[in-house]
Structure formats: structure tokens, C-alpha cells
Scaffold this motif. Structure first.
Motif, PDB file in Angstrom:
ATOM      1  N   THR A  61       5.952  -7.063 -17.645  1.00 27.34           N
ATOM      2  CA  THR A  61       4.892  -7.128 -16.632  1.00 27.34           C
ATOM      3  C   THR A  61       4.342  -5.735 -16.370  1.00 27.34           C
ATOM      4  OG1 THR A  61       5.933  -9.056 -15.618  1.00 27.34           O
ATOM      5  CG2 THR A  61       4.368  -7.837 -14.263  1.00 27.34           C
ATOM      6  N   ASP A 120      14.305 -20.057 -14.014  1.00 28.39           N
ATOM      7  CA  ASP A 120      13.091 -20.863 -13.763  1.00 28.39           C
ATOM      8  C   ASP A 120      11.931 -19.916 -13.556  1.00 28.39           C
ATOM      9  OD1 ASP A 120      14.374 -23.699 -11.837  1.00 28.39           O
ATOM     10  OD2 ASP A 120      14.096 -23.361 -13.980  1.00 28.39           O
ATOM     11  N   PHE A 121      11.456 -19.368 -14.662  1.00 25.02           N
ATOM     12  CA  PHE A 121      10.427 -18.342 -14.517  1.00 25.02           C
ATOM     13  C   PHE A 121       9.628 -18.248 -15.799  1.00 25.02           C
ATOM     14  CE2 PHE A 121       8.534 -15.040 -12.221  1.00 25.02           C
ATOM     15  CZ  PHE A 121       8.325 -13.940 -13.024  1.00 25.02           C
ATOM     16  N   ALA A 122       8.376 -17.883 -15.665  1.00 23.97           N
ATOM     17  CA  ALA A 122       7.528 -17.630 -16.817  1.00 23.97           C
ATOM     18  C   ALA A 122       6.760 -16.354 -16.541  1.00 23.97           C
ATOM     19  CB  ALA A 122       6.551 -18.777 -17.043  1.00 23.97           C
ATOM     20  N   VAL A 136       3.960 -13.155 -18.298  1.00 28.39           N
ATOM     21  CA  VAL A 136       2.953 -12.838 -19.308  1.00 28.39           C
ATOM     22  C   VAL A 136       3.303 -11.485 -19.894  1.00 28.39           C
ATOM     23  CG1 VAL A 136       0.518 -12.421 -19.742  1.00 28.39           C
ATOM     24  CG2 VAL A 136       1.204 -14.126 -18.069  1.00 28.39           C
ATOM     25  N   GLY A 141       9.573 -13.563  -9.207  1.00 25.35           N
ATOM     26  CA  GLY A 141       8.192 -13.742  -8.765  1.00 25.35           C
ATOM     27  C   GLY A 141       7.815 -12.717  -7.715  1.00 25.35           C
ATOM     28  N   VAL A 173       7.351  -9.372  -9.346  1.00 24.36           N
ATOM     29  CA  VAL A 173       6.065  -9.270 -10.046  1.00 24.36           C
ATOM     30  C   VAL A 173       4.963  -8.956  -9.047  1.00 24.36           C
ATOM     31  CG1 VAL A 173       4.305 -10.657 -11.231  1.00 24.36           C
ATOM     32  CG2 VAL A 173       6.653 -10.685 -12.040  1.00 24.36           C
ATOM     33  N   ILE A 174       5.021  -9.609  -7.893  1.00 21.56           N
ATOM     34  CA  ILE A 174       4.015  -9.330  -6.865  1.00 21.56           C
ATOM     35  C   ILE A 174       4.135  -7.884  -6.400  1.00 21.56           C
ATOM     36  CG2 ILE A 174       3.301  -9.916  -4.505  1.00 21.56           C
ATOM     37  CD1 ILE A 174       4.092 -12.811  -5.135  1.00 21.56           C
ATOM     38  N   VAL A 176       2.606  -5.627  -9.079  1.00 22.74           N
ATOM     39  CA  VAL A 176       1.137  -5.709  -9.065  1.00 22.74           C
ATOM     40  C   VAL A 176       0.577  -4.942  -7.872  1.00 22.74           C
ATOM     41  CG1 VAL A 176      -0.699  -7.374  -8.585  1.00 22.74           C
ATOM     42  CG2 VAL A 176       0.898  -7.812 -10.421  1.00 22.74           C
ATOM     43  N   SER A 211      -3.484  -8.131 -13.727  1.00 17.79           N
ATOM     44  CA  SER A 211      -2.686  -8.528 -12.562  1.00 17.79           C
ATOM     45  C   SER A 211      -2.869 -10.010 -12.274  1.00 17.79           C
ATOM     46  CB  SER A 211      -3.091  -7.718 -11.331  1.00 17.79           C
ATOM     47  OG  SER A 211      -2.877  -6.347 -11.556  1.00 17.79           O
ATOM     48  N   ILE A 220      -0.035 -12.789 -11.831  1.00 14.39           N
ATOM     49  CA  ILE A 220       0.170 -13.492 -10.567  1.00 14.39           C
ATOM     50  C   ILE A 220      -0.035 -15.005 -10.717  1.00 14.39           C
ATOM     51  CG2 ILE A 220      -0.643 -13.703  -8.167  1.00 14.39           C
ATOM     52  CD1 ILE A 220       0.835 -11.176  -8.487  1.00 14.39           C
ATOM     53  N   VAL A 246       3.042 -16.898 -11.098  1.00 17.18           N
ATOM     54  CA  VAL A 246       4.081 -16.713 -10.092  1.00 17.18           C
ATOM     55  C   VAL A 246       3.929 -17.671  -8.911  1.00 17.18           C
ATOM     56  CG1 VAL A 246       4.659 -15.021  -8.288  1.00 17.18           C
ATOM     57  CG2 VAL A 246       4.722 -14.348 -10.673  1.00 17.18           C
ATOM     58  N   TYR A 281       1.840 -22.985 -10.533  1.00 16.63           N
ATOM     59  CA  TYR A 281       2.020 -22.841 -11.984  1.00 16.63           C
ATOM     60  C   TYR A 281       3.044 -23.832 -12.503  1.00 16.63           C
ATOM     61  CZ  TYR A 281       2.940 -20.878 -16.572  1.00 16.63           C
ATOM     62  OH  TYR A 281       3.100 -20.726 -17.931  1.00 16.63           O
ATOM     63  N   LYS A 282       4.169 -23.898 -11.804  1.00 18.34           N
ATOM     64  CA  LYS A 282       5.224 -24.816 -12.269  1.00 18.34           C
ATOM     65  C   LYS A 282       4.738 -26.253 -12.195  1.00 18.34           C
ATOM     66  CE  LYS A 282       9.248 -22.108 -11.117  1.00 18.34           C
ATOM     67  NZ  LYS A 282      10.018 -21.752  -9.939  1.00 18.34           N
TER      68      LYS A 282
END
Lengths: 218, 544
Positions: free
Chosen positions: A27, A61-63, A65, A149, A152-153, A156, B127, B131, B134, B138-139
């Protein structure tokens, strides 16, 4: 110039270490990579295109990019693999830290080697937990997914503060700012280090060893 | 403000903002398609990849975005919003998140447009990529297909967050300062998903009314369109032409819109009532196809081919119809859905069908193509059912299902009334008792009530519960158990001996007698045992 330092902390199971680290590192690198520069005659340049890829985690439980670059992914996996091995083999209580450092090279006169001046350091503190049963593991999967998650926030948020970034270099300087060794993308110059804290405090020696290695590298 | 900006810079900035808005919409919608996205990096610049990022352009999404913008740009007080919502197969919908591209008045005069702003917009898009994976939607979007689909809607103007329920969270993706204002990209997402479960089984007319009002109340004329997050390639788009549609690009949008809402609803229900038989036939077909459709939709993201429900121009009731069309017609990508159209005219049934136990439907599908005699029988029963409670097509369908295992006409009906799905409605099971002597009366209520309960509960809930009772009914007609040679068959045998007769020792008067006898003979027996006590002792010795 001050080096920006950010610390992220996660608690994961040992089998989740790889994916969690890759998720966060990729990320960050997604934001710190550009397309390949192609310099033209008048001092202008054009930039290649960065592709992106969705990656699903198997143990979380995550994806996330990441940049579509096999070379970059391989480099990350290698570093994360080494970190995980060190973490699991250290015999410690499973606490370690992996750092992604973006730096600029500054040419020095002989006999001194080029200086590496970091301008952004991301440190990810990892705390490995062990779980007793499958139910706890399932809960851990979801919890770690949520935590990642949030991280990641955070990432960002930091990046979008638009604080210091190295100036776009001329053709002769591009290798001092970017890693031009990859075929398809061009991340900022980076290095990955890690340290494992154990009860004996040998982490210092690990870090020192790496620092010396880096300094002597020509 | 603008006077500080050179004309070229102003022009560039406008272009950047416009394409940034279009790319933002692409990223968001593609992130909700339910598929993993993968684009390639390219070292040689193609010149067509805005912001140096490989982001595919889905034509219909671009079209929708351009339509929403209508030549304007996001600016101060004019925000571009992408609303993501979820629509269940029963027709309930719920807003999940709203992505807002806004601009505020804080200007950064010193920033270089062609360089810094561009790069920062590129960073912001990255970004956004991160996001969008997240947030909770999405799920949900990755699991869409069977039970629900994800829809998107683009609108321009004021941000509306009321549909997100209480306690919605906001996450800011990022900001980019420009000489004309600061661009902000953020997402407000719902945290309370309880809405869905409480409305799951409401399928009466008021719900349809609410859905209509939901879109009618929107103050903006050009944004009633809800679209599925479903990707079609350009080739598929081109191949689709529908009569009466002005613009081929409009296909997706106009297919969702139908004739004005009230009219549409009434037409549907009227058709339903006026042609009961055809409706029955439709319902016979729909369960099968509905199930097949939903499977196929899940497995293959085929193009959406809307059926011509009417003059499809208005945008009311779009999501409701659209989704149903989505769910039902997604089966055969590209094949005109003419045979299925009548059923599409009855969204009420579609609304019900999926909840009528897909598992049950699976059971019955093989039985469906069986003899026409069966169908005739069922039809007669269904008309009977219809007389009992006309407004409920669901009842008919259950009839159909229960009849699946009935493989003989009239004589079966007389000999074993349990074969009749309407055994519950028959006033007395006389035949039943004649043939099956040992079946106790308490047995039949057990048999009847589930069926009765199921048929009546359709009026109220029509949930999947009744179908499980139907399975109980089927047990009384075991398959392949008929033997013409013997007078008794497995089913009858089972019914006979399901409740065996009472043991004689347990019947009151007999037991009382035996007790008295026992007591009388007890002293005699004791005396006898005393005499033979030595023999008993010797016997015990041998055992030890």
C-alpha cells in the motif's frame, strides 16, 4: 531536512505475518511508485503507466491493491520472508519491527560513499500471537482484517498530507531519487530493514550489522 | 481568483478536474463489481492513461458520469457523488456508501497546475484505489450475486447522506489544493446493516410504494438511475440494440426505467389477476428459471439484457425493476428473453420467488417436466386454491411443488387421501381411515397442519419455513414404492405401523386384572420356591 517517521502496529498470528506485511508495504509502495521516466531532449520527460492489482489474503479477511509489478512483488516477498523467518526463529516472544525507508542519495566526494538520506520511514511493529483453537483463529482473521483496514486509512492520511517529496530529478540525477532497476515501475529509492527484539537485547547487533553493511555498500 | 491563473493553466486545471472526476467514478464502480481488478503497468507511456495510472474505462460508467455532470465540473457547492447501494432479490434496497468529490474555497495560488496538481491528483487516485477495498461495502460487493446486487448512482449537486442510516462513518481519502479551490474526496459509509433483515419478508404493496417514493422524492431529474455494478465489454455493448431506444448507450439506463411507477405497478397486478391460468403457468416456469438465472448471474458476470417492459424512458422504479431484470435475465447473455417476459411483468412473483426456498425449488425442478396429467391436476388444484385465496400466487406454487411427487391421477386421490396436497382442506379423511386402520387420528393433524399452516402463512410471510413442512408431507408418498401385485405398498405399510397398537399389558383393564392375579398366586409361588430352595442353591453354586 527532517525525516518523516510513521509507526504502525499490528498484532497477528504467525501465519498472517507475510500477508499483513505485504499488504501494508505494498500500500505504501503503491503511493511511492511512479511509471518509468522517459527523458526527452528538451529536459522534459514522460512517465509510464502504473497498473494495479487486487490481492486477496488467504489468512486474513482482507484485500489490498498493489502495483502490478512482479519484480517489486518478488523483492517485497523476499524481504518479508526474511523478516518472518527471523521473527519465528528468534525464540523471542515474537515482537519485531520491519521498516521501509525511502531515501535520497547524495553524492559525496571520494573516499566517502554516497550518503543515503532518508526522507520517509515507515516502521511496522509486529506482535506475533499464538491462538489456541479454530474459533479464536476465525475471530483473529476478521480482527486483523479490520486492523489492516485502519492502517491503510492511516497510511493514506499521512501520504495525503503532501509533505516533503524529493524534487523530480534530471536525467543524470534520477538514480539518486528513484530505483530505476525495475522494468515496469519506478519506486522511490527504498530499503527494508528489520529488527527482532528479544529478551537478550540482541536486536541492537542486528541493526548495527545492517547499518554497517549498508554503509560499506558501494 | 481565476485572474491569477493563466488561461492555459485554467484550461489544464479544468481538464484535470474533469478527467479526475471521471476516473474517480470508474475506480469506485469497478471496485464494486465484485471482481478482482488487474491492470498492467506499462513502461512506455501511451499518452492515454490519465494520471499515469492504468484505469480501465467502462463506457457506460463514463457515459453515466458525463450525463450526471452535464457539462459542468465539480466545484464549490457542486459536488459529484457516487452512491453505492445494495438491492436484495426481494426488492429491498439499502444505501451502503456515498463517495463525494467536493471542492471548497481554500485556494492554493502558488501551486503549479501542470505538475504538482497533476501528480497529487494521481496520488489521490491511488489512495482511492486503496480505500475502496477497505470500506465494508467491498466485502459485500465481492459476495454479490445470488441474494443481492450492488448498484451505483451518480449525481451532481448537494451531498445526500440521509440514506446511510444512523451512525455512518466518514473516511477522507485525500485532498488536493488547486488555485481555484481544494478538491476533497471522501466516503461516508453505513455501519448499521440491520435494515435488511427486518425488511426481508415484507412483500406487500406498501413496500413497492416506498421504493417508488424513494426515487420519486429525489429532487434531481437526471439522477434517478440506479445501475448494477456489472461490467460489460464494449463489444457486448455494441451488440445490444433494442427497439425504441434512442441511444445505444442508453440501453442500460433506459432498461431500468419503465413506465411511470403507479402505472407500472397496477399493470402488473392487474395482469396477474385477469389471467390466472397463464399466471399459474408463469409461476410454473419462473421458479425454475429464477433459480437458474440466479446461479448463472453469480457465476458469470454476463451482460445485462433488459427486457422491454414498456416505453423505457422514465427513471422511476429503476432499481426495483432493474435488479429483478438483472437477477432474472442474467442467465443467457445475449439471448432475448422473450419467453420469460410474461413473468417479468409480474415482479411481485419475482419478489417472492427467490425466497420460496431455492432448495425446495431445486427439489422440484426435475419433477416439473413430468406428465401433462400432473400439470392438469395441479392446475385444477391450483384453481381450487385460487378460489380459496385468490391474491396469492405463492399458494399455487406450493401446490405445484407438493404435487411433484404425485405421479398418478384420480385413483390415488381416492385411495390415499394423503396423496392429495389438499388433504388438509378435505373436511374428513374418511378414505384415509378406511384403508389405514392403524393410523390414529392424532396422526392426521400432524400431517395436515404443516400444509395448512404453510398455505395460510403464505398470506402473511411466505417465508421459507412452510416448505420444510412440505417435505414432511412428501414422506407419506414414498417414491417408487408402488407395487401393483400386492395390495399394500410401502407408504401404506409405513403409515400402518407408524403407530403400532397399544401393548395389551399396558391397557388399563387388562393390567389391572393381571396384577390382581399376580397377587393371588404369589403366596403359592413362594411356597413352591421354599420347597425347592436346595435346588436353587445348587444352581447358584454352579454359576459362581
Amino acid at each position: 531536512m527532517n525525516c518523516r517517521s510513521e509507526v504502525l502496529e499490528v498484532s497477528v498470528e504467525s501465519r498472517q505475518v507475510d500477508e499483513a506485511m505485504l499488504a501494508l508495504l505494498h500500500t505504501i509502495l503503491l503511493h511511492r511508485s511512479t511509471g518509468k521516466f522517459h527523458y526527452k531532449k528538451e529536459g522534459t520527460y514522460s512517465i509510464g503507466t502504473v497498473g494495479s492489482q487486487d490481492i486477496d489474503c488467504d489468512y486474513i479477511d482482507f484485500a489490498f491493491v498493489r502495483v502490478s509489478s512482479e519484480e517489486l512483488d518478488r523483492a517485497m516477498r523476499k524481504s518479508v520472508g526474511e523478516f518472518k523467518d527471523a521473527l519465528c526463529n528468534s525464540g523471542s516472544d515474537g515482537v519485531g519491527q520491519i521498516s521501509l525507508e525511502f531515501y535520497q542519495k547524495k553524492k559525496s566526494r571520494w573516499p566517502f560513499s554516497d550518503e543515503c538520506i532518508p526522507w520517509e520511514v515507515w516502521s511496522i511493529k509486529v506482535n506475533v500471537v499464538s491462538l489456541a483453537n479454530e474459533q479464536e483463529r476465525q475471530i483473529c482473521r476478521e480482527k486483523v482484517g479490520e486492523k489492516l483496514g485502519e492502517k491503510v486509512i492511516n497510511i493514506v492520511e499521512v501520504i495525503n498530507r503532501h509533505e516533503y517529496l524529493p524534487k523530480m530529478p534530471t536525467q543524470s540525477e534520477v538514480d539518486n531519487v528513484f530505483d530505476t532497476s525495475l522494468k515496469d515501475v519506478q519506486p522511490y529509492l527504498y530499503k527494508i530493514t528489520y529488527q527482532i527484539t528479544d529478551s537478550l537485547g540482541t536486536s541492537v547487533s542486528t541493526t548495527m550489522r545492517r547499518l554497517i553493511k549498508d554503509t560499506l555498500a558501494l | 481568483m481565476d485572474s491569477d491563473l493563466s488561461p492555459q493553466d485554467k484550461k489544464d486545471l479544468d481538464k484535470f478536474i474533469k478527467f479526475f472526476a471521471l476516473k474517480t467514478v470508474q475506480v469506485i464502480v469497478q471496485a464494486r463489481l465484485g471482481e478482482k481488478i488487474c491492470t498492467r503497468s506499462s513502461s512506455s507511456p501511451t499518452g492515454s492513461d490519465w494520471f499515469n495510472l492504468a484505469i480501465k474505462d467502462i463506457p457506460e460508467v463514463t457515459h453515466e458520469a458525463k450525463k450526471a455532470l452535464a457539462g459542468q465540473l465539480p466545484g464549490i457547492g457542486r459536488s459529484m457523488c457516487v452512491e453505492i447501494s445494495l438491492k436484495t432479490s426481494e426488492g429491498d434496497s439499502m444505501e451502503l456508501e456515498t463517495w463525494c468529490l467536493e471542492m471548497n474555497e481554500k485556494c492554493d495560488k502558488d501551486i503549479k497546475v501542470s505538475y504538482t496538481v497533476y501528480n497529487r491528483l494521481s496520488l489521490l487516485l491511488k489512495s482511492l484505489l486503496a480505500i475502496t477495498r477497505v470500506t465494508p461495502a467491498y466485502k459485500l460487493s465481492r459476495k454479490q450475486g445470488h441474494d443481492y446486487v450492488i448498484l451505483y448512482r451518480i449525481y451532481f449537486g448537494e451531498v445526500q447522506l440521509t440514506g446511510l442510516g444512523e451512525g455512518f462513518q466518514t473516511v477522507r481519502v485525500g485532498i488536493v489544493g488547486t488555485p481555484v479551490g481544494t478538491i476533497t474526496l471522501s466516503c461516508a459509509y453505513r455501519t448499521n446493516l440491520a435494515f435488511m433483515s427486518s425488511r426481508q419478508f415484507e412483500r406487500t404493496a406498501p413496500i413497492m410504494g416506498i421504493i417508488i417514493d424513494h426515487f420519486v422524492d429525489r429532487p434531481f431529474a437526471n439522477m434517478g438511475h440506479m445501475h448494477p455494478c456489472n461490467y460489460r465489454t464494449a463489444a457486448e455493448d455494441e451488440g445490444v440494440t433494442y427497439p425504441g431506444v434512442e441511444d445505444s448507450q442508453e440501453v442500460c439506463t433506459t432498461s431500468f426505467s419503465t413506465s411511470p411507477p403507479s402505472q407500472c405497478v397496477c399493470t402488473v397486478t392487474k395482469a396477474h389477476f385477469q389471467t390466472p391460468k397463464s399466471a399459474v403457468m408463469d409461476t410454473l416456469k419462473v421458479p425454475i428459471m429464477g433459480l437458474a438465472f440466479s446461479h448463472q448471474l453469480y457465476s458469470s458476470r454476463l451482460s445485462y439484457h433488459p427486457t422491454a417492459l414498456g416505453s423505457a424512458d422514465l427513471c422511476y422504479q429503476p432499481a426495483y425493476n432493474a435488479t429483478h431484470q438483472m437477477v432474472i435475465t442474467g442467465k443467457e447473455g445475449g439471448v432475448p428473453q422473450a419467453p420469460v417476459q410474461p413473468s417479468h411483468g409480474i415482479p411481485a412473483d419475482q419478489a417472492r420467488m427467490p425466497t420460496c426456498t431455492p432448495s425446495g425449488m431445486t427439489c422440484h425442478i426435475p419433477a416439473t417436466p413430468s406428465s401433462s396429467g400432473e400439470e392438469a391436476e395441479t392446475l385444477s388444484r391450483s384453481s381450487e386454491a385460487k378460489n380459496n385465496s385468490p391474491p396469492d400466487i405463492l399458494e399455487t406454487t406450493f401446490t405445484r411443488k407438493v404435487g411433484a411427487f404425485v405421479n398418478k391421477p384420480a385413483n390415488q386421490v381416492t385411495t390415499a387421501c394423503l396423496d392429495l396436497p389438499f388433504a388438509a382442506f378435505a373436511p374428513k379423511n374418511f378414505d384415509f381411515e378406511e384403508n389405514d386402520l392403524m393410523v390414529n387420528p392424532p396422526d392426521s393433524p400432524v400431517v395436515e397442519s404443516p400444509l395448512q399452516g404453510s398455505l395460510h402463512s403464505d398470506d402473511s410471510t411466505g417465508s421459507s419455513g412452510p416448505l420444510q413442512d412440505d417435505f414432511v408431507m412428501l414422506d407419506f408418498k414414498p417414491a417408487f414404492s408402488k407395487d401393483d401385485l400386492l395390495p399394500i405398498d410401502l407408504g401404506t405399510f409405513y403409515r400402518e405401523f407408524q403407530n403400532p397398537p397399544q401393548l395389551s399389558s399396558l391397557s388399563i383393564d387388562v393390567s389391572a386384572q393381571s396384577m390382581a392375579e399376580d397377587l393371588d398366586t404369589l403366596p403359592v409361588k413362594l411356597a413352591l420356591y421354599e420347597q425347592k430352595i436346595d435346588e436353587f442353591d445348587a444352581f447358584v453354586e454352579t454359576l459362581q
